[in-house]
Design an enzyme around this catalytic site. Structure first.
Site, PDB file in Angstrom:
ATOM      1  N   HIS A 307       0.850  -1.193   0.000  1.00 13.90           N
ATOM      2  CA  HIS A 307       0.000   0.000   0.000  1.00 13.90           C
ATOM      3  C   HIS A 307       0.885   1.242   0.000  1.00 13.90           C
ATOM      4  O   HIS A 307       1.938   1.250   0.626  1.00 13.90           O
ATOM      5  CB  HIS A 307      -0.895   0.024   1.259  1.00 13.90           C
ATOM      6  CG  HIS A 307      -2.070   0.920   1.120  1.00 13.90           C
ATOM      7  ND1 HIS A 307      -2.003   2.268   1.346  1.00 13.90           N
ATOM      8  CD2 HIS A 307      -3.339   0.663   0.731  1.00 13.90           C
ATOM      9  CE1 HIS A 307      -3.194   2.798   1.139  1.00 13.90           C
ATOM     10  NE2 HIS A 307      -4.022   1.853   0.766  1.00 13.90           N
ATOM     11  N   ASP A 364      -7.957  -5.299  -0.238  1.00 15.94           N
ATOM     12  CA  ASP A 364      -8.422  -6.179  -1.316  1.00 15.94           C
ATOM     13  C   ASP A 364      -8.073  -7.639  -1.110  1.00 15.94           C
ATOM     14  O   ASP A 364      -8.508  -8.493  -1.891  1.00 15.94           O
ATOM     15  CB  ASP A 364      -7.824  -5.693  -2.651  1.00 15.94           C
ATOM     16  CG  ASP A 364      -8.400  -4.345  -3.050  1.00 15.94           C
ATOM     17  OD1 ASP A 364      -7.633  -3.430  -3.381  1.00 15.94           O
ATOM     18  OD2 ASP A 364      -9.641  -4.206  -2.983  1.00 15.94           O
TER      19      ASP A 364
HETATM   20  C1  SDX Z   1      -6.212   0.005  -2.992  1.00 16.85           C
HETATM   21  O1  SDX Z   1      -4.421   4.513  -2.011  1.00 16.85           O
HETATM   22  C2  SDX Z   1      -5.400   3.890  -1.398  1.00 16.85           C
HETATM   23  O2  SDX Z   1      -5.829   4.245  -0.325  1.00 16.85           O
HETATM   24  C3  SDX Z   1      -5.977   2.700  -2.171  1.00 16.85           C
HETATM   25  C4  SDX Z   1      -6.981   1.841  -1.422  1.00 16.85           C
HETATM   26  C5  SDX Z   1      -8.288   2.571  -1.150  1.00 16.85           C
HETATM   27  O3  SDX Z   1      -8.987   2.202  -0.204  1.00 16.85           O
HETATM   28  O4  SDX Z   1      -8.642   3.449  -1.981  1.00 16.85           O
HETATM   29  O5  SDX Z   1      -6.422   1.409  -0.192  1.00 16.85           O
HETATM   30  C6  SDX Z   1      -7.373   0.616  -2.255  1.00 16.85           C
HETATM   31  O6  SDX Z   1      -5.986   0.362  -4.117  1.00 16.85           O
HETATM   32  C7  SDX Z   1      -5.327  -0.975  -2.271  1.00 16.85           C
HETATM   33  C8  SDX Z   1      -4.131  -1.472  -3.145  1.00 16.85           C
HETATM   34  C9  SDX Z   1      -4.626  -2.581  -4.092  1.00 16.85           C
HETATM   35  N1  SDX Z   1      -3.559  -2.918  -5.043  1.00 16.85           N
HETATM   36  C10 SDX Z   1      -2.897  -4.106  -4.948  1.00 16.85           C
HETATM   37  O7  SDX Z   1      -3.068  -4.941  -4.055  1.00 16.85           O
HETATM   38  C11 SDX Z   1      -1.905  -4.337  -6.085  1.00 16.85           C
HETATM   39  C12 SDX Z   1      -0.602  -4.913  -5.526  1.00 16.85           C
HETATM   40  N2  SDX Z   1       0.101  -3.840  -4.777  1.00 16.85           N
HETATM   41  C13 SDX Z   1       1.022  -3.033  -5.465  1.00 16.85           C
HETATM   42  O8  SDX Z   1       1.045  -2.982  -6.820  1.00 16.85           O
HETATM   43  C14 SDX Z   1       1.536  -1.815  -4.686  1.00 16.85           C
HETATM   44  O9  SDX Z   1       1.836  -2.237  -3.419  1.00 16.85           O
HETATM   45  C15 SDX Z   1       0.647  -0.592  -4.648  1.00 16.85           C
HETATM   46  C16 SDX Z   1       0.217  -0.175  -6.005  1.00 16.85           C
HETATM   47  C17 SDX Z   1      -0.547  -0.828  -3.795  1.00 16.85           C
HETATM   48  C18 SDX Z   1       1.456   0.533  -4.012  1.00 16.85           C
HETATM   49  O10 SDX Z   1       2.475   0.839  -4.883  1.00 16.85           O
HETATM   50  P1  SDX Z   1       3.623   1.917  -4.531  1.00 16.85           P
HETATM   51  O11 SDX Z   1       3.333   2.612  -3.263  1.00 16.85           O
HETATM   52  O12 SDX Z   1       3.842   2.732  -5.767  1.00 16.85           O
HETATM   53  O13 SDX Z   1       4.867   1.013  -4.232  1.00 16.85           O
HETATM   54  P2  SDX Z   1       5.867   0.478  -5.336  1.00 16.85           P
HETATM   55  O14 SDX Z   1       5.112  -0.103  -6.484  1.00 16.85           O
HETATM   56  O15 SDX Z   1       6.879   1.526  -5.615  1.00 16.85           O
HETATM   57  O16 SDX Z   1       6.565  -0.753  -4.525  1.00 16.85           O
HETATM   58  C19 SDX Z   1       7.651  -0.507  -3.621  1.00 16.85           C
HETATM   59  C20 SDX Z   1       8.447  -1.806  -3.618  1.00 16.85           C
HETATM   60  C21 SDX Z   1       8.883  -2.238  -5.024  1.00 16.85           C
HETATM   61  O17 SDX Z   1      10.020  -3.061  -4.894  1.00 16.85           O
HETATM   62  P3  SDX Z   1      11.508  -2.353  -5.144  1.00 16.85           P
HETATM   63  O18 SDX Z   1      11.431  -1.634  -6.475  1.00 16.85           O
HETATM   64  O19 SDX Z   1      11.714  -1.437  -3.966  1.00 16.85           O
HETATM   65  O20 SDX Z   1      12.461  -3.538  -5.172  1.00 16.85           O
HETATM   66  O21 SDX Z   1       7.632  -2.876  -3.126  1.00 16.85           O
HETATM   67  C22 SDX Z   1       7.443  -3.824  -4.167  1.00 16.85           C
HETATM   68  C23 SDX Z   1       7.764  -3.138  -5.465  1.00 16.85           C
HETATM   69  O22 SDX Z   1       8.189  -4.082  -6.456  1.00 16.85           O
HETATM   70  N3  SDX Z   1       6.035  -4.205  -4.114  1.00 16.85           N
HETATM   71  C24 SDX Z   1       5.592  -5.454  -4.271  1.00 16.85           C
HETATM   72  C25 SDX Z   1       4.200  -5.383  -4.090  1.00 16.85           C
HETATM   73  N4  SDX Z   1       3.842  -4.113  -3.857  1.00 16.85           N
HETATM   74  C26 SDX Z   1       4.982  -3.384  -3.864  1.00 16.85           C
HETATM   75  N5  SDX Z   1       6.254  -6.610  -4.527  1.00 16.85           N
HETATM   76  C27 SDX Z   1       5.470  -7.721  -4.617  1.00 16.85           C
HETATM   77  N6  SDX Z   1       4.118  -7.740  -4.457  1.00 16.85           N
HETATM   78  C28 SDX Z   1       3.454  -6.585  -4.200  1.00 16.85           C
HETATM   79  N7  SDX Z   1       2.139  -6.582  -4.058  1.00 16.85           N
END
Ligand code: SDX
Length: 429
Positions: A307, A364
């Site tokens: 998140h 989710d």
């Molecule tokens: C919702 O914003 C809100 O409030 C949203 C929400 C709401 O109520 O409105 O809470 C609802 O959208 C919840 C999120 C649902 N999405 C997912 O579950 C999709 C999977 N999660 C990710 O794609 C990610 O965690 C996000 C999109 C939720 C957040 O992305 P960020 O903050 O841009 O973080 P990032 O993509 O830069 O990740 C940081 C690191 C990266 O690794 P490095 O580059 O540092 O090596 O964490 C890793 C990412 O690769 N990472 C994950 C991961 N999420 C982040 N690695 C594996 N699995 C994951 N799910």
């Protein structure tokens, strides 16, 4: 604590005001930065940028706190109905009985769709994703209620628009589902409350009413409340941005539906179930998927994990996990996907990759288990998220409209393209 920040640019020191919120959050106000320094800031994904001040919802990502108008979401989920929660988010206080009756009755009258709108469903492919239809139908409401398109709406006009959206989003969702399974539409009933009426429209047949199960109604009540608002998330920010151009509430929220559709946002709840189904089909080896998510050469992510704000447990995920467990026990359902989800959570939470990046289950991760147990297909999961988020979208649109300092959102950029060059014909004419 300082009420000013200093920035030194090309040897000159500039002072910028510091804004402090009621929960002691602090921001450097850069409203005058460009005028004074010719510099702008750049913040990919706006992770460090506040778009506005707001009094609706407070999150603390480090402590896993979520409050609606100051009330902890755990207490709202325990004591309130979804309609009470919607009223609280939109108007700032819990409703008196009179206010609640007036608010609720406005939905009963508005639950039906104009007969011409029902024709929309005939033209949409049965296999089309419901979120595409939901966005189109929400925006199309503007064609049926032209009296609610005032660019500077009155309180009464916003109240009437909110009633249309909160009431009809259920009906549109139910009709979309019925269309997808080739069943005729079931009209709303005036004697049913918000959630029972939705379940009736979803699952009743023309000659047999769906048996309303209070356990199911309560599970949906909790889910809708937990999805009701989440401050400046992607879809709510979209609603505010579109509304800032003085576009009407129908159009602004239709744009929010589209933003929510994305798999990184509200679309994740469908992706989670598809991921769990794949793990189950492939023998249930969760570690294999944890390892795949860590592999820098794979773009696979554990959907439902991570998140932008929560760097601790998403408080909603905790409640939903327990709600899923309780519901399945009460319904006598054993869903292997719940076991896999819990194993996946346990495996990830003890893995250094997830610990270091503070990746926890989000809202989710478990919600689809509940929708599935109720009989809602996975293609409808994000539509369920939209029904829950409707009050938050309305509340933020209204707050933005009521803010005398609101301006059209128009971010700047840093240009990195070709510098000036003269035209040289490439093709012979
Ligand atoms: C919702 O914003 C809100 O409030 C949203 C929400 C709401 O109520 O409105 O809470 C609802 O959208 C919840 C999120 C649902 N999405 C997912 O579950 C999709 C999977 N999660 C990710 O794609 C990610 O965690 C996000 C999109 C939720 C957040 O992305 P960020 O903050 O841009 O973080 P990032 O993509 O830069 O990740 C940081 C690191 C990266 O690794 P490095 O580059 O540092 O090596 O964490 C890793 C990412 O690769 N990472 C994950 C991961 N999420 C982040 N690695 C594996 N699995 C994951 N799910």
């Amino acid at each position: 604590m300082a009420d000013k920040a200093q920035i030194i640019i090309e040897g000159k020191t500039y002072e910028l005001p510091v804004i402090v919120g009621t929960e002691n959050e602090r921001a450097v106000d850069i409203s005058k930065l460009r005028a004074e320094t010719s510099y702008i800031t750049l913040d990919n994904g706006f992770g460090n940028t506040g778009a506005c001040t707001s009094a609706i919802t407070f999150l603390d990502g480090e402590l896993g706190i979520l409050r609606y108008r100051g009330f902890p979401v755990e207490q709202i989920a325990e004591h309130c109905t979804f309609i009470e929660t919607a009223y609280l988010l939109i108007y700032g206080e819990l409703p008196t009985q009179t206010q609640l009756d007036d608010f609720s009755n406005s939905f009963t009258k508005q639950a039906g769709l104009h007969k011409d709108m029902l024709n929309f469903f005939d033209g949409y492919p049965k296999s089309g994703h419901p979120m595409g239809l939901l966005s189109a139908m929400v925006c199309s409401l503007s064609g049926y209620y032209p009296e609610l398109l005032n660019p500077e709406p009155s309180q009464d006009e916003m109240k009437r628009t909110a009633a249309q959206l909160l009431s009809k989003v259920r009906t549109i969702a139910a009709c979309t589902y019925r269309k997808s399974v080739g069943q005729t539409f079931v009209p709303p009933r005036e004697d049913l409350k918000y959630i029972p009426n939705f379940l009736h429209m979803m699952f009743s047949s023309p000659n047999k009413d769906y048996k309303i199960d209070d356990t199911v109604v309560d599970a949906l009540r909790v889910l809708l409340i937990l999805h009701a608002d989440h401050e400046q998330n992607c879809s709510t920010s979209t609603v505010r941005l579109v509304g800032s151009s003085w576009a009407n509430m129908f159009a602004s929220i239709s744009a929010g539906v589209c933003a929510l559709w994305g798999p990184l946002h509200g679309g994740a709840n469908q992706e989670v179930i598809e991921m769990l189904e794949e793990i189950h089909k492939n023998g249930g080896n969760v570690q294999q998927y944890v390892d795949k998510a860590k592999d820098p050469n794979s773009n696979f992510r554990l959907m439902g994990f991570g998140h932008r704000v929560y760097k601790n447990f998403d408080p909603r995920a905790k409640i939903i996990k327990k709600c899923a467990d309780d519901l399945l026990n009460k319904m006598g359902i054993h869903d292997p996907l719940l076991d896999i989800a819990m194993q996946l959570e346990a495996a990830a939470l003890k893995d250094e990759y997830f610990i270091k990046r503070k990746l926890y289950p989000n809202v989710d991760f478990y919600s689809g288990i509940i929708y599935k147990a109720i009989g809602i297909p996975k293609e409808m999961f994000t539509v369920m998220f939209a029904i829950g988020r409707m009050p938050g979208w309305i509340a933020h649109w209204k707050e933005m409209k009521e803010n005398p300092n609101s301006k059209i959102c128009r971010p700047r950029q840093i240009y990195v393209g070709k510098t000036k060059r003269d035209f040289v014909p490439v093709t012979s004419r």
